[in-house]
Design a protein around this motif. Structure first.
Motif, PDB file in Angstrom:
ATOM      1  N   ASP C 216      95.444   6.277  20.514  1.00 13.78           N
ATOM      2  CA  ASP C 216      94.042   6.693  20.187  1.00 13.78           C
ATOM      3  C   ASP C 216      94.104   8.308  19.906  1.00 13.78           C
ATOM      4  N   GLY C 217      95.045   8.781  20.149  1.00 12.48           N
ATOM      5  CA  GLY C 217      94.795  10.348  19.891  1.00 12.48           C
ATOM      6  C   GLY C 217      94.376  11.177  21.131  1.00 12.48           C
ATOM      7  N   ALA C 218      94.063  10.480  22.147  1.00 16.82           N
ATOM      8  CA  ALA C 218      93.499  11.505  23.496  1.00 16.82           C
ATOM      9  C   ALA C 218      94.689  12.419  24.061  1.00 16.82           C
ATOM     10  N   SER C 219      94.287  13.733  24.492  1.00 15.06           N
ATOM     11  CA  SER C 219      95.241  14.387  24.986  1.00 15.06           C
ATOM     12  C   SER C 219      95.525  14.066  26.342  1.00 15.06           C
ATOM     13  N   THR C 220      96.571  14.383  26.937  1.00 17.91           N
ATOM     14  CA  THR C 220      96.925  14.076  28.407  1.00 17.91           C
ATOM     15  C   THR C 220      95.837  14.386  29.611  1.00 17.91           C
ATOM     16  N   ALA C 221      95.375  15.541  29.278  1.00 17.47           N
ATOM     17  CA  ALA C 221      94.331  15.896  30.272  1.00 17.47           C
ATOM     18  C   ALA C 221      93.182  15.026  30.327  1.00 17.47           C
ATOM     19  N   ARG C 222      92.640  14.548  29.131  1.00 16.36           N
ATOM     20  CA  ARG C 222      91.595  13.855  28.647  1.00 16.36           C
ATOM     21  C   ARG C 222      91.742  12.317  29.375  1.00 16.36           C
ATOM     22  N   ILE C 223      92.992  12.000  28.880  1.00 17.61           N
ATOM     23  CA  ILE C 223      93.513  10.412  29.322  1.00 17.61           C
ATOM     24  C   ILE C 223      93.176  10.309  30.814  1.00 17.61           C
ATOM     25  N   TYR C 224      93.795  11.495  31.566  1.00 14.12           N
ATOM     26  CA  TYR C 224      93.656  11.524  32.920  1.00 14.12           C
ATOM     27  C   TYR C 224      92.339  11.415  33.356  1.00 14.12           C
ATOM     28  N   LEU C 225      91.282  12.315  32.794  1.00 16.25           N
ATOM     29  CA  LEU C 225      89.980  12.729  33.248  1.00 16.25           C
ATOM     30  C   LEU C 225      89.019  11.094  32.788  1.00 16.25           C
ATOM     31  N   ARG C 226      89.424  10.937  31.807  1.00 13.59           N
ATOM     32  CA  ARG C 226      88.513   9.747  31.353  1.00 13.59           C
ATOM     33  C   ARG C 226      88.896   8.429  31.787  1.00 13.59           C
ATOM     34  N   ILE C 227      90.360   8.160  31.764  1.00  6.60           N
ATOM     35  CA  ILE C 227      90.982   6.724  31.791  1.00  6.60           C
ATOM     36  C   ILE C 227      91.594   6.616  33.256  1.00  6.60           C
ATOM     37  N   ILE C 228      92.486   7.273  33.692  1.00  6.77           N
ATOM     38  CA  ILE C 228      93.018   7.236  34.829  1.00  6.77           C
ATOM     39  C   ILE C 228      92.495   7.501  35.933  1.00  6.77           C
ATOM     40  N   ILE C 229      91.696   8.546  36.186  1.00  2.09           N
ATOM     41  CA  ILE C 229      91.074   8.938  37.509  1.00  2.09           C
ATOM     42  C   ILE C 229      90.010   8.123  37.922  1.00  2.09           C
ATOM     43  N   PRO C 230      89.117   7.872  37.084  1.00  2.00           N
ATOM     44  CA  PRO C 230      88.044   7.038  37.291  1.00  2.00           C
ATOM     45  C   PRO C 230      88.318   5.562  38.086  1.00  2.00           C
ATOM     46  N   GLN C 231      89.608   5.202  37.835  1.00  3.95           N
ATOM     47  CA  GLN C 231      90.122   3.872  38.417  1.00  3.95           C
ATOM     48  C   GLN C 231      90.706   4.194  39.713  1.00  3.95           C
ATOM     49  N   LEU C 232      90.591   5.383  40.422  1.00  7.74           N
ATOM     50  CA  LEU C 232      91.308   5.660  41.653  1.00  7.74           C
ATOM     51  C   LEU C 232      90.291   5.657  42.763  1.00  7.74           C
ATOM     52  N   ARG C 233      89.017   5.252  42.181  1.00  3.46           N
ATOM     53  CA  ARG C 233      87.852   5.118  43.225  1.00  3.46           C
ATOM     54  C   ARG C 233      88.410   4.615  44.697  1.00  3.46           C
ATOM     55  N   ALA C 234      89.001   3.281  44.530  1.00  4.68           N
ATOM     56  CA  ALA C 234      89.481   2.877  45.744  1.00  4.68           C
ATOM     57  C   ALA C 234      90.247   3.551  46.678  1.00  4.68           C
ATOM     58  N   SER C 235      91.131   4.207  45.823  1.00  2.00           N
ATOM     59  CA  SER C 235      92.225   5.163  46.685  1.00  2.00           C
ATOM     60  C   SER C 235      91.576   6.182  47.409  1.00  2.00           C
ATOM     61  N   SER C 236      90.574   6.953  46.658  1.00  2.00           N
ATOM     62  CA  SER C 236      89.712   7.758  47.109  1.00  2.00           C
ATOM     63  C   SER C 236      89.129   7.575  48.515  1.00  2.00           C
ATOM     64  N   VAL C 237      88.428   6.160  48.118  1.00  2.00           N
ATOM     65  CA  VAL C 237      87.796   5.858  49.395  1.00  2.00           C
ATOM     66  C   VAL C 237      88.490   5.704  50.632  1.00  2.00           C
ATOM     67  N   SER C 238      89.762   5.006  50.420  1.00  2.00           N
ATOM     68  CA  SER C 238      90.345   4.760  51.658  1.00  2.00           C
ATOM     69  C   SER C 238      91.157   6.011  52.374  1.00  2.00           C
ATOM     70  N   ALA C 239      91.514   6.794  51.127  1.00  2.00           N
ATOM     71  CA  ALA C 239      92.179   8.180  51.772  1.00  2.00           C
ATOM     72  C   ALA C 239      91.232   8.782  52.803  1.00  2.00           C
ATOM     73  N   ALA C 240      89.844   9.002  51.956  1.00  2.00           N
ATOM     74  CA  ALA C 240      88.741   9.764  52.557  1.00  2.00           C
ATOM     75  C   ALA C 240      88.485   9.305  54.051  1.00  2.00           C
ATOM     76  N   VAL C 241      88.464   8.069  54.213  1.00  2.00           N
ATOM     77  CA  VAL C 241      88.273   7.463  55.553  1.00  2.00           C
ATOM     78  C   VAL C 241      89.513   7.813  56.502  1.00  2.00           C
ATOM     79  N   VAL C 242      90.560   7.554  56.066  1.00  2.00           N
ATOM     80  CA  VAL C 242      91.725   7.960  57.180  1.00  2.00           C
ATOM     81  C   VAL C 242      91.812   9.577  57.243  1.00  2.00           C
ATOM     82  N   LEU C 243      91.521  10.157  56.355  1.00  2.00           N
ATOM     83  CA  LEU C 243      91.253  11.647  56.326  1.00  2.00           C
ATOM     84  C   LEU C 243      90.510  12.229  57.469  1.00  2.00           C
TER      85      LEU C 243
END
Lengths: 308, 384, 315
Positions: C216-243
């Motif tokens: 689709d022509g997105a840059s690597t940074a944009r793919i991370y910010l818009r597509i990949i990182i939003p999907q990491l919410r579950a990881s964030s929640v569980s990591a935050a709790v353990v931390l």
């Protein structure tokens, strides 16, 4: 040919992109490596420096000439070899029992088809997050006043070679570690067991296997990878633990004191800033977990990931 | 040794009724296939028979003994799972011996012999010392089968055992399983969503939908004399033609055509108004006559060929009454015949090919007459 | 034969005879699995829950010194005392700052490292091992290492500061910097954990999503910010709790910095305060009261997490 030109351009673009961003990436990776290794590196270098060299030389440079000494390491070994053994005597059985009980609990809770299951499981789960401070006062009172198990087993412990009556305190300490280690290991095991196909257990049930037989013939062999993970994880946890040792053993000069109990007081007892001794002792104390960690890095990382 | 009797069997999961008031009798030595779309309750029924689920109400009896609340190990059943459920850490030999270990009547040598003889029967003796992970899907399937056979149970339960195999292997295994079952003579309850498997393998099949038993009987009976619209449409590939209309003056009246019923149909239809006319694709005849040249007879229609799907041995022909008509027909034509898309043809629906269903309840009012002597095991009151 | 007709939760009557239901119950998985989870549950339950209960009870007494506790008069005096103490409030505040700052910084750094290692880095396994290495160490040991790092005369941190032309700072001796210095050291020890969790999350996202973004022509940074990182919410929640749980255990680190019950000035948290009041001054009841509040804080952190897990059916 006009057809081939854009292809070459694309390749060239890709190539420049590769060089520049890649170089930046690797620089960042390297920076991270330096950040995470620096305290260990300066610690290691300092561990083998004489007091004079500690003050005179840069902390990250290796010792050289008469700045090099094994005196600190020798001193650390003399003071920590006993506690190291105590720590192992405590950690190994505590780890084994925790893992045994937790794997049983996880099995029981994964295969029961019963409405209260979630409630019991929640109690295990909450147990993972309870700060030890919240049970510390009762714990000390329980082992001192209600059930002085240490005193009760003291004669038997003293009858063993090497051990003294003081070492009896390790018995309640082991039980304590098992009790408080069960929740996290149970949760780890359960999350793994849930990934096993239920048809395996059902098939064994239809084959006529009892609940116990299913546990040791099917579940335990299938959970082998998880056993490796939790053994490493729980051994590290117990070996590194400090608060229970502090409250149950109390005195760092006790012959039953564990490494973690001795180390802070060792630092404090050495007057001034004898960092050579501190670093030698710290790294010596770190050796068992570091060996395990480096040897089983993969399982360790996996354990951390499943914990979440 | 192996008669199964289910009476008023009901299984609820919370508020979802998976199996509703099911009555089914399975004779000793019979190969019964439970068939239906996914979620119809067939697997739940099987799991109740196995003892893996406890019925919410109703009774399960094996040879007149109530086993409703017995644990699986006390039922003398063996089960083949869809994913085979082979123990990955054990060799094939250990897998097959696992169930025998619990049977006290065997000595260790006898167990070993039994495993070997079953391995011979299934042609897998050279696999005995391998682990399941080293086997192909078809080999794993055989091992799973062997593990069930070796125990010599009074009932085999099979939960979609062939669904993980590729089409060719599935066809081979279908036949082999059937032979095996005939030779062993052990009562077998077989669950599948695949109507071909059900038709080809079963002594009798039970069609389920939405937790309810629709019809039980021999495959061809069900095919030719379905108790209701669901059974009629579930069985047969391509599906039965389904035409909505009304009965008016002894004729079936749809948007695009009318079709006179003969007397025997009318007797059955009685005073029903809204009906569904069902015609099997193989009953739809495409005549050779040129529609320009001849006039249409009774039950003959001029139709346009929409799509022809050549299967090789036959063509599946999709026919339209008119370009914008709501009704269409599917016919099966001989594979050697030339039929062009867009061509006009004369289509004949024989008077004895009609199935008629009540449009509201789906109950079969009349089924087509077949030339051989087939008596249907139709339910007294077909359910919807 | 005794026949009872209890109704199940959907209000239907169970018409099976009692003997049959008993047989079913005994054969049922509940009874047969009981020995497996029952024993560990009893051990864990008495250690954790009986312990907590007893602790709360002690916190309501005036129990201190070497005498034995008297449960005849229970009141909230110890809690009142805590709320009236500035030391308590400072410790509570420090606990809160430590909890939040440590967790947030670890998550951010961990995510950055995870994305870095996700970019097809050579030797990423070994690099990952190094990043997580500090986690294998006891707080007792890392405290010693950082004492040396922060040493005003020869420590590496001050060496770096002096190289920049500034004068050295006694990080742990200065109450203004001590808490920040402790947080920094803890971040060093645990950001690798956040990285591992994020990396597992990143690797569970199919590469096809990345490729689709590229096409689709997105840059690597944009793919991370818009597509990949939003999907990491579950990881964030569980990591935050353990931390946060790690942060609540920071007691050991602070204790080890000084080797006595009083941590460096400006770093007193509820955990250190509790242990000090109870085990140094033998004010058992007061210590128990602080411990109870620490527990409530911990439960406050994990309750939303457990609820979240429960709602997503992953419990």
């Amino acid at each position: 040919m006009s057809v081939s030109t854009p292809t070459t351009d694309d390749l060239a673009d890709w190539y420049t992109d590769l060089t520049w961003t890649r170089a930046a990436l690797y620089a960042l990776v390297l920076l991270g490596v330096v950040f995470f290794l620096a305290p260990l590196e300066t610690g290691l270098m300092t561990a083998f420096k004489s007091n004079a060299a500690v003050i005179r030389t840069l902390p990250f440079l290796p010792p050289f000439g008469d700045g090099f000494t094994l005196d600190n390491a020798q001193f650390a070994w003399n003071h920590l070899s006993g506690p190291l053994l105590n720590s192992l005597v405590m950690s190994i059985p505590a780890t084994l029992f925790t893992v045994l009980f937790a794997s049983m609990a996880a099995y029981g809770l994964t295969m029961v088809d019963w409405r209260g299951q979630l409630a019991v499981l929640s109690l295990f789960l909450v147990g993972v997050f309870v700060p030890y401070q919240a049970v510390l006062v009762p714990l000390a009172r329980f082992w001192n006043n209600i059930l002085p198990l240490g005193k009760m087993v003291a004669p038997y412990v003293a009858a063993l070679p090497y051990f003294t009556e003081n070492h009896a305190v390790l018995v309640p300490l082991i039980i304590t570690h098992v009790a408080y280690g069960i929740p996290i290991i149970t949760v780890l095991f359960r999350s793994y067991m849930q990934t096993l196909p239920t048809s395996l257990v059902e098939s064994a049930m239809i084959d006529g296997a009892s609940v116990t037989k299913i546990y040791y013939r099917i579940i335990v062999p299938l959970c082998k990878p998880m056993f490796a993970v939790v053994f490493i994880y729980q051994f590290t946890q117990i070996y590194n633990e400090f608060l229970f040792s502090l409250t149950l053993i109390g005195n760092a000069s006790s012959s039953a004191a564990t490494v973690t109990l001795v180390l802070p007081s060792l630092g404090a007892s050495v007057s001034g800033m004898d960092f050579g001794v501190r670093m030698s002792a710290s790294l010596l104390a770190a050796i068992p977990t570091l060996i395990i960690y480096v040897a089983f890095a993969e399982q360790f990382a996996k354990g951390l990931a499943t914990e979440a | 040794m192996g008669e199964i009797n289910l009476s008023n069997l009901t299984k609820r999961f919370g508020d979802v009724v998976a199996v509703n008031d099911l009555d089914l009798e399975i004779e000793d030595g019979e190969f019964l296939v439970l068939v239906g779309p996914s979620g119809c309750g067939k697997s739940t029924t099987l799991r109740c028979v196995a003892g893996l689920e406890t019925p919410s109400s109703g009774q399960i009896r094996f040879d007149e003994t109530d086993v409703t609340y017995r644990v699986p190990q006390n039922r003398d059943v063996a089960m083949v799972f869809q994913d085979y459920a082979l123990y990955p850490h054990m060799t094939v030999r250990e897998n097959m011996k696992f169930g025998l270990e619990e049977e006290p009547d065997y000595t260790d040598e006898e167990r070993e012999e039994r495993v070997e003889s079953v391995a011979d029967l299934l042609d897998i003796p050279d696999l005995l010392d391998r682990k399941p992970g080293e086997l192909s899907g078809g080999q794993q399937q055989r091992v799973a089968l062997g593990r069930a056979i070796v125990r010599d149970p009074s009932v085999f339960l099979m939960d979609e055992p062939l669904s993980n195999l590729d089409a060719k292997l599935r066809a081979t295994m279908r036949m082999e399983l059937q032979h095996l079952q005939e030779d062993l003579g052990v009562t077998t309850v077989y669950v599948t969503h695949d109507q071909t498997e059900a038709m080809t393998m079963s002594d009798r099949m039970a069609v389920m939908n939405d937790g309810e038993l629709q019809q039980v009987g021999e495959p061809l009976d069900l095919y030719h004399a379905p108790a209701n619209l669901f059974v009629a449409e579930f069985l047969g590939e391509p599906n039965m033609n389904h035409l909505n209309g009304t009965v008016d003056d002894g004729r079936f009246v749809a948007d695009s055509f009318t079709y006179p019923f003969d007397d025997s149909v009318l007797d059955d239809v009685e005073d029903a108004d809204d009906v569904v006319l069902g015609v099997r694709p193989e009953s739809v005849e495409i005549l050779d006559d040129d529609p320009e040249a001849v006039s249409l007879g009774d039950r003959e229609f001029e139709m346009t060929v929409d799509v022809v799907e050549p299967m090789g041995n036959e063509h599946v022909v999709h026919l339209d009454f008119a370009a914008d008509a709501s009704e269409s027909l599917t016919a099966i034509a001989d594979g050697m015949r030339r039929i062009e898309e867009g061509e006009s043809v004369i289509v004949h629906l024989p008077h004895d090919a009609a199935h008629v269903f009540d449009a509201r309840t789906g109950v079969a009012l009349h089924n087509r007459r077949v030339s051989f002597d087939g008596s249907s095991d139709q339910l007294d009151e077909p359910r919807v | 034969m005794v026949t009872q007709n209890p109704t199940d939760h959907a209000g239907r009557t169970d018409e099976r005879p009692f003997s049959e239901r008993l047989q079913h119950f005994v054969n049922g998985t509940f009874v047969r699995s009981l020995p497996f989870w029952g024993i560990p549950f009893l051990l864990m339950g008495s250690a954790v829950y009986a312990g907590i209960g007893w602790n709360v009870l002690i916190s309501l007494t005036d129990y201190e010194g070497l005498a034995s506790a008297s449960y005849s008069q229970l009141d909230f005096e110890m809690y009142a005392r805590a709320f009236g103490s500035s030391t308590f409030w400072t410790a509570a505040q420090n606990t809160f700052v430590l909890l939040v700052a440590f967790t947030v910084i670890c998550l951010v750094l961990g995510l950055a490292l995870a994305v870095l290692l996700d970019r097809n880095i050579r030797y990423s396994e070994s690099v990952q091992t190094i990043y997580v290495l500090p986690m294998a160490l006891s707080f007792v040991i890392t405290a010693q290492l950082w004492l040396w790092m922060y040493n005003p005369d020869s420590g590496l941190v001050n060496l770096a500061i002096k190289t920049l032309g500034l004068s050295s700072i006694d990080f742990l001796g200065n109450p203004k910097f001590a808490l920040a210095a402790v947080i920094f050291a803890l971040v060093w020890q645990f950001s690798g954990y956040a990285m591992v969790v994020y990396l597992a999350g990143l690797r569970s996202i199919p590469t096809s999503q990345f490729e689709a973004g590229k096409i689709d022509g997105a840059s690597t940074a944009r793919i991370y910010l818009r597509i990949i990182i939003p999907q990491l919410r579950a990881s964030s929640v569980s990591a935050a709790v353990v931390l946060m749980v790690f942060a609540l255990k920071a007691f050991t680190f602070l204790y080890s910095l000084t080797g006595v019950f009083r941590p460096p000035n400006g770093t007193d948290i509820l955990a250190t305060l509790m242990v000090r009041r109870a085990f140094k001054y033998t004010e058992w009841a007061y210590g128990a009261a602080i411990a109870t509040m620490l527990l409530l804080l911990a439960l406050g952190v994990i309750a939303p997490y457990l609820y979240y897990q429960h709602k997503h059916g992953s419990l």
